[in-house]
Design a protein around this motif. Structure first.
Motif, PDB file in Angstrom:
ATOM      1  N   PRO A 131     -29.252 -18.396 -73.702  1.00 28.03           N
ATOM      2  CA  PRO A 131     -28.962 -19.837 -73.734  1.00 28.03           C
ATOM      3  C   PRO A 131     -27.563 -20.117 -74.256  1.00 28.03           C
ATOM      4  N   ARG A 180     -27.408 -21.448 -69.231  1.00 27.08           N
ATOM      5  CA  ARG A 180     -27.503 -20.036 -69.609  1.00 27.08           C
ATOM      6  C   ARG A 180     -26.263 -19.289 -69.127  1.00 27.08           C
ATOM      7  N   ASP A 240     -31.148 -26.718 -68.406  1.00 24.89           N
ATOM      8  CA  ASP A 240     -31.067 -25.472 -69.173  1.00 24.89           C
ATOM      9  C   ASP A 240     -29.759 -24.783 -68.806  1.00 24.89           C
ATOM     10  N   GLY A 290     -30.048 -23.970 -75.635  1.00 24.49           N
ATOM     11  CA  GLY A 290     -29.615 -24.073 -74.250  1.00 24.49           C
ATOM     12  C   GLY A 290     -30.276 -25.180 -73.462  1.00 24.49           C
TER      13      GLY A 290
END
Length: 861
Positions: free
Chosen positions: A748, A742, A740, A776
């Protein structure tokens, strides 16, 4: 639909067509009637004779009825069912690594005896299985049975695959059965489902248990270590082993390829847990591998397991101290634990989220809220909630509620609130605020203390009387609704701005005091006289007066008034507004049994008011000997002697939040140590101080450095600050890498080029480009490598391939599940019993004859 006629079994595929036979009698009668009419006409005309024509009509009707019946029977799907064919048997033989060579030989002998003893009309096939299944001998095979040495993945036991293949081999007709020869230690976990499918098809599965589990076995089930740990910090490595017998063993712990520790241990039958202490020294990726050796042990494949840890650079902690001695013991303790503390004054703390992001955790050590300011406190709230960082508040006379944190962003981030006092400590308080509103309070005084001289006055700065209004409101905020408050203003005369009354009955205190204006001469005695009269008229337990003035007053005699106050249990504290205040105030406070405060900067007056009100009412400070009580064990106290905790001499009174994790309490239930998760981060409240005033015994405690390090360490973020959060999971023979991405605000990031590289312990390298599958979110898979510890490095690059951010995590591929010991020693035997019971089969003896039942014969139409 099955019928029988004259001993012949009949089958109709569409029996509803038989209903049409009800139409045959009317049709036959109609045909006969029409034939009779025609015959009579022809006989009357002399064309034919009556006798032969009658027989011709009858034969014609019978032929029509027969043809129509055959058509209807054909439409109904009439079939003649043939008797059952020969018995068909498929032997499913487990040749996985969990089956010993002796058991494999016994299984071979069992199947060979069954083949040799089969009837001439019986058909047999043999299937071998381990991690997969394959046919060793098909139906129709002849001659001696080949050896059970098929090239199959021996590190698994897929009983479900064997049942599927055996069911597919069985012919459609005749009695059918499967014979499963196994120890039941499956790794696919689908055998019971396949048994249900076989039962629905009418195929019984009889089982022949193998007894490989009777041999002794020691296995390393798992090794546990933190995924990340700051450099220099200590941590524990947990090792869980399973043994089928009580025996001795030898454990060895390796960091990468270096032996760290070894010990002899005594194993109990079943699960065993051992721990090794370790210290994170070298930054970077490390594997911690544990091996076990025992004299009586069957497999070597399950004698090793590993965990991976990323040693990060030392965390940076910002200690905001009200006074230098508020931070010194904590600073020394953190440095001992290899945490980098930086001590700063409140004025030097960054006011923005970006500035605070340079630190992993912030400690507020007896720092008042007014010294930080609203902007800094709002940034600290977001720092914990949105960035996932840590916050620790240390108690003291200028901390928690006494420090003015009521209804502030910092209070919202803490596991305790400051707005509620315990009913057992609520004193009946009457507070009279005596405010100087003379002309001198409308300007800045920069002269020396002493008698009034107009030449010492300057018309610069914020009006002191306006600062006094703010101070009154701060003082009122600390009072309980039942406490009483009054405001007496004076110049040459005294004027009650707010009559003494309960705080809950005041409609709007701010509007009542808004009209106080600086004007006139100073008659301090008149103000004190009127305030004394107001307090004498109450029956409160605590009667306290706070005088705020610059001291520019006539030197009247106050001794008689002070004596009168003493007789009515009225105490007096004085706050000098500015450096030009008279020395008279200090003398009044001393004789009045209160405290004296002076401030060169009049902006400090509200905080002094707040502090004095807290001390006078006892709202937030509990200064009495206190023995900490353990409410529940927690990570902050791990490894500490909680049965002999040092006593405290005081703490800040607070109220724990509903979801807070309270670890230590005072005897009356007040929280001393509490923590909780706030948004993405964590915060801790230690309501006593960390210096000699309240916690002298704690800072001298030999375990204080460990306590302080764990207190702050619990709040440190566990994820990297690169904006990448990675995870690796194993499934279906593949390693799935998920990331993920960010931005600093938590949103994201899409379209980020990401590459994952898997580095093996043998020097092998596998790389995969990650594909975005959501906002994301990026994923990629690689073939699961051999057992061991692997480094997984995720790199974010520019379009040109230049690195932007990296994150390192680990992947541990365990040994095949074939070698894992089940929680229940008879798990395999139980599985075999369930399969037999679900399908109508029966358990068979390895040394006995083949008496497996067959399913119902399947007819051949």
């Amino acid at each position: 639909m099955d019928l029988s006629w004259a001993g012949l079994p009949l089958l109709f595929t569409d029996p509803w067509w038989l209903v049409a036979f009800a139409l045959l009698p009317p049709l036959i009668l109609l045909g006969l009637w029409e034939g009779r009419t025609v015959r009579r006409r022809r006989v009357a005309l002399g064309v034919v004779r009556a006798g032969p024509e009658r027989w011709r009509s009858r034969v014609s009707a019978i032929v029509r009825a027969t043809i129509l019946s055959c058509v209807l029977l054909a439409l109904a799907g009439l079939q003649l069912v043939r008797s059952a064919g020969p018995i068909s048997t498929v032997y499913l033989v487990d040749v996985s690594d969990s089956v010993s060579a002796d058991d494999r030989a016994a299984a071979h002998a069992y199947v060979q005896r069954a083949l040799d003893g089969a009837r001439s009309d019986e058909r047999s096939a043999v299937v071998l299985f381990a991690g997969q299944a394959q046919v060793l001998r098909p139906f129709g095979g002849t001659g001696p049975l080949a050896a059970f040495d098929a090239q199959l993945p021996a590190g698994g036991t897929d009983i479900a695959a064997a049942l599927r293949l055996g069911t597919a081999l069985l012919p459609a007709d005749g009695p059918r059965r499967l014979v499963l020869i196994s120890d039941g230690q499956e790794t696919g976990e689908q055998a019971r489902t396949e048994a249900t499918t076989a039962a629905a098809a009418g195929i019984p599965v009889s089982v022949v248990p193998l007894h490989s589990g009777a041999l002794n076995e020691v296995a390393v089930d798992a090794v546990g270590a933190p995924s990340t740990v700051p450099s220099g910090q200590g941590f524990e490595i947990q090792v869980r082993l399973t043994s089928t017998a009580a025996e001795g063993a030898h454990l060895r712990l390796f960091q990468d390829d270096t032996l760290l520790a070894e010990r002899d241990v005594s194993l109990q039958k079943g699960s065993n847990l051992f721990t090794f202490p370790a210290t994170a020294r070298d930054e970077g990726f490390h594997s911690y591998r544990v091996t076990v050796s025992a004299v009586d042990d069957r497999w070597a494949q399950n004698n090793e397991a590993a965990a991976v840890t990323v040693v990060q650079s030392p965390p940076r902690v910002l200690i905001v101290a009200g006074q230098p001695d508020d931070a010194e013991p904590l600073r020394v303790a953190l440095e001992t634990a290899h945490i980098e503390p930086q001590v700063a004054k409140a004025a030097d703390v960054p006011h923005t989220l970006d500035g605070l992001a340079a630190y992993d955790s912030i400690v507020l050590a007896n720092t008042p809220a007014t010294a930080l300011g609203d902007a800094t406190m709002a940034a600290m709230q977001a720092y914990v909630r949105d960035l996932g960082r840590g916050l620790v508040m240390i108690g003291g006379e200028a901390s928690f509620g006494a420090g003015g944190y009521l209804n502030t962003p910092v209070e919202a981030a803490l596991p305790v609130s400051m707005g509620v006092r315990s009913p057992q400590r609520q004193a009946d308080v009457a507070l009279e605020v005596v405010v100087d509103k003379s002309g001198s309070m409308g300007r800045c005084h920069c002269g020396n203390s002493g008698a009034f001289r107009s030449t010492d006055m300057q018309q610069t700065g914020v009006a002191k009387v306006d600062i006094a209004k703010e101070a009154i409101l701060k003082a009122a905020a600390t009072l309980a609704p039942t406490d009483r408050i009054g405001v007496m203003a004076f110049d040459s005369l005294s004027r009650p701005v707010v009559q003494m009354q309960p705080l809950s009955q005041l409609p709007n205190l701010a509007s009542l005091i808004a009209g106080i204006k600086a004007d006139g001469t100073t008659n301090m005695f008149a103000g004190l006289r009127a305030a004394t009269d107001a307090l004498e008229a109450t029956d409160a337990k605590v009667k306290h007066m706070i005088l705020l003035t610059d001291g520019w007053s006539d030197q009247s005699t106050y001794d008689a008034l002070i004596e009168e106050m003493r007789q009515h249990n009225i105490t007096l504290s004085a706050i000098a507004a500015g450096s030009g205040a008279s020395d008279l105030l200090q003398d009044l406070a001393r004789k009045g049994g209160g405290r004296y405060y002076t401030s060169d900067d009049t902006s400090d007056v509200p905080q002094l008011f707040l502090k004095e009100t807290v001390l006078a009412t006892g709202a937030y400070l509990v200064e009495q000997p206190t023995d900490p009580a353990l409410a529940r064990a927690g990570p902050i106290l791990k490894g500490l002697d909680t049965a002999h905790l040092p006593p405290l001499l005081g703490y800040n009174s607070t109220t724990p939040r509903t979801t807070a994790d309270v670890t230590l309490t005072a005897p009356n239930g007040d929280p001393l140590l509490a923590g909780w998760q706030y948004g993405l981060g964590r915060s801790v409240a230690w309501t006593s101080d960390m210096k000699g005033r309240w916690a002298g015994g704690w800072v001298q405690w030999p375990q204080f450095p460990q306590f302080a390090a764990q207190l702050v360490g619990w709040t440190l973020p566990h994820a990297g600050s690169s904006g990448l959060e990675s995870s690796v999971t194993l499934a279906d023979g593949r390693a799935r890498i998920a990331v993920d991405a960010r931005d600093p605000a938590g949103a994201p990031r899409d379209g980020v080029p990401l590459l994952a590289q898997v580095n093996g312990p043998d020097g092998s390298i596998s790389a995969v480009d990650l594909t975005q599958t959501g906002p994301g979110h990026y994923e990629g898979t690689v073939l699961a490598p051999a057992p061991g510890a692997y480094q997984v490095q995720v790199r974010q690059t520019t379009v040109a391939g230049s690195p932007v951010a990296t994150q390192t995590t680990g992947l541990v591929v365990p040994y095949p599940a074939e070698y894992a010991l089940g929680a229940a020693p008879d798990a395999g035997a139980g599985l075999l019993r369930d399969v037999a019971a679900a399908t109508g089969g029966r358990p068979l003896d390895l040394a006995g004859a083949n008496t497996a039942p067959t399913g119902a014969p399947r007819p051949s139409p």
